[in-house]
Design a protein around this motif. Structure first.
Motif, PDB file in Angstrom:
ATOM      1  N   SER A  78       0.839  -1.190   0.000  1.00  0.00           N
ATOM      2  CA  SER A  78       0.000   0.000   0.000  1.00  0.00           C
ATOM      3  C   SER A  78       0.877   1.244   0.000  1.00  0.00           C
ATOM      4  N   VAL A  79       0.258   2.404  -0.095  1.00  0.00           N
ATOM      5  CA  VAL A  79       1.013   3.653  -0.210  1.00  0.00           C
ATOM      6  C   VAL A  79       1.842   3.919   1.033  1.00  0.00           C
ATOM      7  N   ASN A  80       1.279   3.656   2.202  1.00  0.00           N
ATOM      8  CA  ASN A  80       1.979   3.989   3.445  1.00  0.00           C
ATOM      9  C   ASN A  80       1.837   2.845   4.442  1.00  0.00           C
ATOM     10  N   ILE A  81       2.777   1.898   4.402  1.00  0.00           N
ATOM     11  CA  ILE A  81       2.674   0.732   5.283  1.00  0.00           C
ATOM     12  C   ILE A  81       3.053   1.062   6.726  1.00  0.00           C
ATOM     13  N   LYS A  82       3.567   2.271   6.969  1.00  0.00           N
ATOM     14  CA  LYS A  82       3.940   2.652   8.331  1.00  0.00           C
ATOM     15  C   LYS A  82       2.762   3.265   9.097  1.00  0.00           C
ATOM     16  N   ASP A  83       1.659   3.489   8.411  1.00  0.00           N
ATOM     17  CA  ASP A  83       0.475   4.055   9.054  1.00  0.00           C
ATOM     18  C   ASP A  83      -0.266   2.937   9.787  1.00  0.00           C
ATOM     19  N   LEU A  84      -0.267   2.977  11.114  1.00  0.00           N
ATOM     20  CA  LEU A  84      -0.907   1.940  11.927  1.00  0.00           C
ATOM     21  C   LEU A  84      -2.184   2.448  12.596  1.00  0.00           C
ATOM     22  N   SER A  85      -2.765   3.491  12.046  1.00  0.00           N
ATOM     23  CA  SER A  85      -3.908   4.128  12.699  1.00  0.00           C
ATOM     24  C   SER A  85      -5.225   3.397  12.497  1.00  0.00           C
ATOM     25  N   ALA A  86      -5.252   2.342  11.715  1.00  0.00           N
ATOM     26  CA  ALA A  86      -6.517   1.645  11.452  1.00  0.00           C
ATOM     27  C   ALA A  86      -7.129   1.081  12.732  1.00  0.00           C
ATOM     28  N   GLN A  87      -6.280   0.529  13.601  1.00  0.00           N
ATOM     29  CA  GLN A  87      -6.774  -0.081  14.844  1.00  0.00           C
ATOM     30  C   GLN A  87      -7.947  -1.022  14.564  1.00  0.00           C
ATOM     31  N   ALA A  88      -7.738  -1.911  13.591  1.00  0.00           N
ATOM     32  CA  ALA A  88      -8.798  -2.818  13.150  1.00  0.00           C
ATOM     33  C   ALA A  88      -8.585  -4.215  13.728  1.00  0.00           C
ATOM     34  N   LEU A  89      -9.619  -5.025  13.606  1.00  0.00           N
ATOM     35  CA  LEU A  89      -9.565  -6.398  14.098  1.00  0.00           C
ATOM     36  C   LEU A  89     -10.165  -7.314  13.038  1.00  0.00           C
ATOM     37  N   PRO A  90      -9.413  -8.295  12.514  1.00  0.00           N
ATOM     38  CA  PRO A  90      -9.973  -9.212  11.506  1.00  0.00           C
ATOM     39  C   PRO A  90     -11.030 -10.111  12.147  1.00  0.00           C
ATOM     40  N   VAL A  91     -12.202 -10.158  11.534  1.00  0.00           N
ATOM     41  CA  VAL A  91     -13.302 -10.914  12.134  1.00  0.00           C
ATOM     42  C   VAL A  91     -13.916 -11.953  11.197  1.00  0.00           C
ATOM     43  N   LYS A  92     -13.672 -11.833   9.907  1.00  0.00           N
ATOM     44  CA  LYS A  92     -14.333 -12.747   8.971  1.00  0.00           C
ATOM     45  C   LYS A  92     -13.514 -12.864   7.690  1.00  0.00           C
ATOM     46  N   VAL A  93     -13.550 -14.060   7.078  1.00  0.00           N
ATOM     47  CA  VAL A  93     -12.911 -14.264   5.769  1.00  0.00           C
ATOM     48  C   VAL A  93     -13.875 -15.054   4.893  1.00  0.00           C
ATOM     49  N   ARG A  94     -13.960 -14.672   3.644  1.00  0.00           N
ATOM     50  CA  ARG A  94     -14.810 -15.393   2.698  1.00  0.00           C
ATOM     51  C   ARG A  94     -14.136 -15.433   1.331  1.00  0.00           C
ATOM     52  N   MET A  95     -14.625 -16.320   0.481  1.00  0.00           N
ATOM     53  CA  MET A  95     -14.034 -16.519  -0.844  1.00  0.00           C
ATOM     54  C   MET A  95     -15.105 -16.531  -1.911  1.00  0.00           C
ATOM     55  N   GLY A  96     -14.680 -16.208  -3.122  1.00  0.00           N
ATOM     56  CA  GLY A  96     -15.567 -16.292  -4.274  1.00  0.00           C
ATOM     57  C   GLY A  96     -14.775 -16.592  -5.528  1.00  0.00           C
ATOM     58  N   SER A  97     -15.391 -17.309  -6.464  1.00  0.00           N
ATOM     59  CA  SER A  97     -14.748 -17.636  -7.739  1.00  0.00           C
ATOM     60  C   SER A  97     -15.441 -16.865  -8.849  1.00  0.00           C
ATOM     61  N   HIS A  98     -14.646 -16.157  -9.673  1.00  0.00           N
ATOM     62  CA  HIS A  98     -15.196 -15.317 -10.740  1.00  0.00           C
ATOM     63  C   HIS A  98     -14.483 -15.617 -12.063  1.00  0.00           C
ATOM     64  N   PRO A  99     -14.718 -16.794 -12.655  1.00  0.00           N
ATOM     65  CA  PRO A  99     -14.036 -17.134 -13.909  1.00  0.00           C
ATOM     66  C   PRO A  99     -14.354 -16.188 -15.053  1.00  0.00           C
ATOM     67  N   ASP A 100     -15.565 -15.587 -15.056  1.00  0.00           N
ATOM     68  CA  ASP A 100     -15.926 -14.655 -16.116  1.00  0.00           C
ATOM     69  C   ASP A 100     -15.102 -13.377 -16.048  1.00  0.00           C
ATOM     70  N   LYS A 101     -14.614 -13.037 -14.833  1.00  0.00           N
ATOM     71  CA  LYS A 101     -13.785 -11.847 -14.653  1.00  0.00           C
ATOM     72  C   LYS A 101     -12.291 -12.178 -14.658  1.00  0.00           C
ATOM     73  N   GLY A 102     -11.968 -13.476 -14.595  1.00  0.00           N
ATOM     74  CA  GLY A 102     -10.570 -13.886 -14.710  1.00  0.00           C
ATOM     75  C   GLY A 102      -9.821 -14.006 -13.402  1.00  0.00           C
ATOM     76  N   TYR A 103     -10.534 -14.050 -12.255  1.00  0.00           N
ATOM     77  CA  TYR A 103      -9.824 -14.162 -10.989  1.00  0.00           C
ATOM     78  C   TYR A 103     -10.702 -14.834  -9.934  1.00  0.00           C
ATOM     79  N   ASP A 104     -10.043 -15.303  -8.845  1.00  0.00           N
ATOM     80  CA  ASP A 104     -10.717 -15.766  -7.639  1.00  0.00           C
ATOM     81  C   ASP A 104     -10.436 -14.746  -6.540  1.00  0.00           C
ATOM     82  N   ARG A 105     -11.385 -14.566  -5.628  1.00  0.00           N
ATOM     83  CA  ARG A 105     -11.303 -13.459  -4.669  1.00  0.00           C
ATOM     84  C   ARG A 105     -11.334 -13.952  -3.223  1.00  0.00           C
ATOM     85  N   VAL A 106     -10.469 -13.346  -2.402  1.00  0.00           N
ATOM     86  CA  VAL A 106     -10.457 -13.558  -0.951  1.00  0.00           C
ATOM     87  C   VAL A 106     -10.754 -12.212  -0.298  1.00  0.00           C
TER      88      VAL A 106
END
Length: 215
Positions: A78-106
């Protein structure tokens, strides 16, 4: 009397001559132009087969591959990896397959993010967990390792376990794991068969990192 025998002999010779002529004449004659008609019929009957052969031999046309902009196989951040101000917490992960668009998504969702989660990413043969240094056990020949920055520790009433996602059938992604925070960052592991082009994007509402891997 001689005249009667002479007349009989002449009649016999006449009949014999007529019988010989009828025998030598062909009993059936082919109509004029019948050979050319048969050749034309044969050519016309073979024409559909020739057209079908020409059609079957023509190469099948496939749809053009989708254009993937902003994808890379190398390291990215990302533009500024030293910026730690997000103070976020990962809570969920999901996946999707999009062959028509040419990629799979996480997609990794975060709660209470005060700012965008910064990140850096790259393919690696061996990923290790921050803090413990233990190797990451992940299905796949290579791992896309994504670090997210600006991660806080869970509060007293919050408990976040290691997040996992099962790829859909036919996906180029073999397995996904997301760990919790360690000293302001956390890791996302995405397994695949080879180093494929990928792209990482931050999105809001809900707060999330979106990682697309080319098919």
């Amino acid at each position: 009397m001689k005249n009667i025998w002479a007349i009989g002999a002449i009649a016999a010779l006449t009949l014999a001559g007529c019988s010989s002529t009828a025998t030598s004449t062909p009993t059936s004659a082919a109509p004029a132009g019948s050979q050319s008609d048969q050749a034309q019929q044969a050519a016309s009957s073979s024409a559909p087969d020739a057209a079908q052969a020409a059609t079957s031999s023509a190469p099948a046309q496939s749809s053009p591959a989708p254009t993937l902009e902003g994808f890379t196989t190398g390291e990215s951040h990302s533009v500024n990896i030293k910026d730690l101000s997000a103070q976020a917490l990962p809570v969920k992960v999901r996946m999707g397959s999009h062959p028509d668009k040419g990629y799979d998504r996480v997609v990794i969702e975060y709660s209470k993010a005060k700012a965008p989660v910064q990140w850096n990413a790259g393919w690696t043969k061996e990923a290790t967990e921050e803090g413990s240094g233990f190797p990451v056990d992940l299905r796949g020949d290579i791992i896309l390792e994504v670090f997210g920055y600006g991660i806080r520790y869970p509060g007293p009433l919050e408990h976040v376990e290691e997040l996992k996602a099962v790829p859909p059938a036919g996906s180029v992604i073999t397995e996904v794991k997301v760990n919790g925070g360690f000293e302001g960052s956390h890791q996302i592991y995405i397994g695949s068969d080879k180093a494929r082009p990928y792209k990482v994007t931050w999105m809001d509402d809900p707060a999330r990192l979106v990682i697309d891997v080319a098919r």
